[in-house]
Write a protein that holds these residues in place. Sequence first.
Motif, PDB file in Angstrom:
ATOM      1  N   GLY A  79      14.419  61.820  41.310  1.00  0.00           N
ATOM      2  CA  GLY A  79      15.031  60.834  40.437  1.00  0.00           C
ATOM      3  C   GLY A  79      14.964  61.226  38.979  1.00  0.00           C
ATOM      4  O   GLY A  79      15.934  61.059  38.229  1.00  0.00           O
TER       5      GLY A  79
ATOM      6  N   GLY B 118      21.800  59.882  43.479  1.00  0.00           N
ATOM      7  CA  GLY B 118      20.370  59.776  43.758  1.00  0.00           C
ATOM      8  C   GLY B 118      20.090  59.513  45.225  1.00  0.00           C
ATOM      9  O   GLY B 118      19.194  60.125  45.816  1.00  0.00           O
TER      10      GLY B 118
ATOM     11  N   TRP C 127      11.209  55.548  40.280  1.00  0.00           N
ATOM     12  CA  TRP C 127      11.933  56.447  41.187  1.00  0.00           C
ATOM     13  C   TRP C 127      11.062  56.798  42.392  1.00  0.00           C
ATOM     14  O   TRP C 127      11.551  56.921  43.519  1.00  0.00           O
ATOM     15  CB  TRP C 127      12.354  57.721  40.461  1.00  0.00           C
ATOM     16  CG  TRP C 127      13.602  57.602  39.644  1.00  0.00           C
ATOM     17  CD1 TRP C 127      13.699  57.618  38.280  1.00  0.00           C
ATOM     18  CD2 TRP C 127      14.939  57.475  40.126  1.00  0.00           C
ATOM     19  NE1 TRP C 127      15.016  57.498  37.898  1.00  0.00           N
ATOM     20  CE2 TRP C 127      15.792  57.412  39.008  1.00  0.00           C
ATOM     21  CE3 TRP C 127      15.500  57.409  41.402  1.00  0.00           C
ATOM     22  CZ2 TRP C 127      17.178  57.287  39.118  1.00  0.00           C
ATOM     23  CZ3 TRP C 127      16.886  57.289  41.520  1.00  0.00           C
ATOM     24  CH2 TRP C 127      17.702  57.228  40.389  1.00  0.00           C
TER      25      TRP C 127
END
Length: 220
Positions: A89, A62, A130
């Motif tokens: 994400g 990520g 995210w």
Amino acid sequence: MEEERADSFASGVNFYKVALICIAGSFAGVVVELLWCLFRNGYLESRSGLVYGPFNPVYGIGAVIMTLTLYRYRNRSSSISFFGGALVGSVIEYLLSWGQETLFGSTSWDYSHMPFNLNGRICLLYSLFWGILGVLWIKSIYPRTAQVILKIPNRFGRILTWVLTVFMVFDCAVSLLAVDRWSERVQGDPPASAVDTFFDQHFPDDRMERIYANMEFGTD
């Protein structure tokens, strides 16, 4: 621009910096999850994704993809980083969940009980998390991480990067094989080779359950 002109082994967004960011992100993600587990549940529980060391490649991947996709927008509006982080994400989380279930018949997270979820693999709430992480990462965490990396002496930095990269590749390979053999044991498959016997001896069920505390296998 000043960073890219610097005489450093990790100037700009090159292999060395990306590799170190991946490894650092894999470690930092586990630390954050451990603290979150302690805060939410009152106890510590393994959040590692690999059999050796406190590393989870989900966070490392990520961090790398966010860097590669959002770096060019680092001086633009935070909304770009937010929506970019939420998208990146969520895609990563979905693909990794799908891959784990497809390869091993297991899951490590399930958001089916959460509102606005997609196949239980992602949900709106964590997509928003995210997005926030995307803003924090590209606006604050990444610049500070880059500054630390750039202070490492060139020769030592190159050697360190390669040593850690080789270790992580080895760790990932062993982890994949260990989880694969674990899934076979869950299905009742006896060892079919010396390799299977090795993993049965060195990575028995109780050890794997401690490492992958949230992993569950399907019953079909």
